[in-house]
Design an enzyme around this catalytic site. Structure first.
Site, PDB file in Angstrom:
ATOM      1  CE  LYS A  13      -0.903  -5.840 -23.311  1.00 18.20           C
ATOM      2  NZ  LYS A  13      -0.770  -4.397 -23.214  1.00 18.20           N
ATOM      3  NE  ARG A  88      -0.963  -5.463 -16.960  1.00 15.65           N
ATOM      4  CZ  ARG A  88      -1.742  -5.350 -17.893  1.00 15.65           C
ATOM      5  NH1 ARG A  88      -2.540  -6.422 -18.333  1.00 15.65           N
ATOM      6  NH2 ARG A  88      -2.339  -4.139 -18.458  1.00 15.65           N
ATOM      7  NE  ARG A 127      -6.513   2.209 -24.688  1.00 15.13           N
ATOM      8  CZ  ARG A 127      -5.873   1.242 -23.904  1.00 15.13           C
ATOM      9  NH1 ARG A 127      -5.475   0.319 -24.713  1.00 15.13           N
ATOM     10  NH2 ARG A 127      -5.635   1.364 -22.724  1.00 15.13           N
ATOM     11  NE  ARG A 160      -8.582   0.762 -20.070  1.00 17.86           N
ATOM     12  CZ  ARG A 160      -7.838  -0.045 -20.140  1.00 17.86           C
ATOM     13  NH1 ARG A 160      -7.680  -0.917 -21.134  1.00 17.86           N
ATOM     14  NH2 ARG A 160      -6.685  -0.131 -19.055  1.00 17.86           N
ATOM     15  NE  ARG A 171      -2.910   1.414 -17.938  1.00 25.55           N
ATOM     16  CZ  ARG A 171      -3.687   1.782 -18.930  1.00 25.55           C
ATOM     17  NH1 ARG A 171      -4.177   3.303 -19.129  1.00 25.55           N
ATOM     18  NH2 ARG A 171      -3.941   0.907 -19.799  1.00 25.55           N
TER      19      ARG A 171
END
Ligand code: AMP
Length: 219
Positions: A13, A88, A127, A160, A171
């Site tokens: 996203k 969300r 990531r 992160r 998550r």
């Protein structure tokens, strides 16, 4: 134009929102970035959000909706917005519809980026993000030219803390329970466009742009 990018964590996203925002000259509003910024600045909102984010849970709707709606009032949002990571929950979606409706606006389309769970876990593990401009990188599919350094601004790259294996699992579960119901919500409103998020970054981007042009919606 008001667009929503919907999809699980790791679907791409942020990458696609940044690129669409340039192409469509619309502001990129990412709720996660707003929370991280608030934390960096040590504001009360940042402190309130911190514990939820560390656990991989959602920040309460009331705080989140207030923060995003305030951001949408900023002058750079007047020409259009790409929403990334918001809404969300159904409550957030309804609050957004109501707030936009009150000022005679509405969501033009919701781009739902579909990616399998195996692929998401793989992607989130590799990531890296720029500390300064938030540009995302992926060790295998989109690495930076120099390890640890942002191609765009030269900033330092970091992983992160909520991309750890354990928190990623939370998550993904939270996404299934709280966010996935938004798919049906936006299908009912005839706003959902499904995009195959397992393609390369360029292919996803061009599928999005052509879907927006042709106006095809999922039913
Ligand atoms: P993201 O950068 O979009 O992955 O968001 C990082 C974290 O910020 C999430 O795991 C949540 O804790 C929090 N967050 C971001 N957006 C929202 C939202 N719309 N509602 C609730 N919490 C959010």
């Amino acid at each position: 134009m008001y667009l929503i990018l919907l999809g699980p964590p790791g679907a791409g996203k942020g990458t696609q929102a940044a690129s669409l925002s340039k192409e469509l000259r619309a502001a990129h509003v990412a709720s996660g970035d707003l929370f991280r910024q608030a934390q960096k600045q040590g504001t009360p909102l940042g402190l309130q959000a911190k514990a939820y984010m560390e656990r991989g849970e959602l920040v309460p709707d009331e705080l989140t909706v207030r923060m995003v709606l305030e951001r949408l009032e900023a002058p750079d949002c007047s020409g259009g917005v790409i929403l990334d990571g918001f809404p969300r929950t159904l409550e957030q979606a309804r609050a957004l519809d109501q707030a936009l409706g009150a000022s005679g606006k509405n969501i033009d389309a919701v781009l739902y980026i579909k990616v399998s769970e195996d692929e998401l876990v793989r992607r989130l593990g590799g990531r890296w993000l720029c500390r300064d401009c938030q540009t995302p990188y992926q060790t295998i599919s989109s690495p930076p030219k120099v390890a640890g350094v942002c191609d765009s601004c030269g900033g330092e790259l970091y992983q992160r803390p909520d991309d750890s294996r354990e928190t990623v699992r939370t998550r993904l579960r939270v996404y299934e329970e709280r966010t996935a119901p938004l798919i049906a919500y936006y299908i009912d409103l005839n706003k959902l466009i499904e995009i195959d998020g397992e393609q390369g970054i360029e292919e996803v981007r061009s599928e999005m742009l052509s879907a927006l042009k042709s106006g095809v919606r999922a039913r």
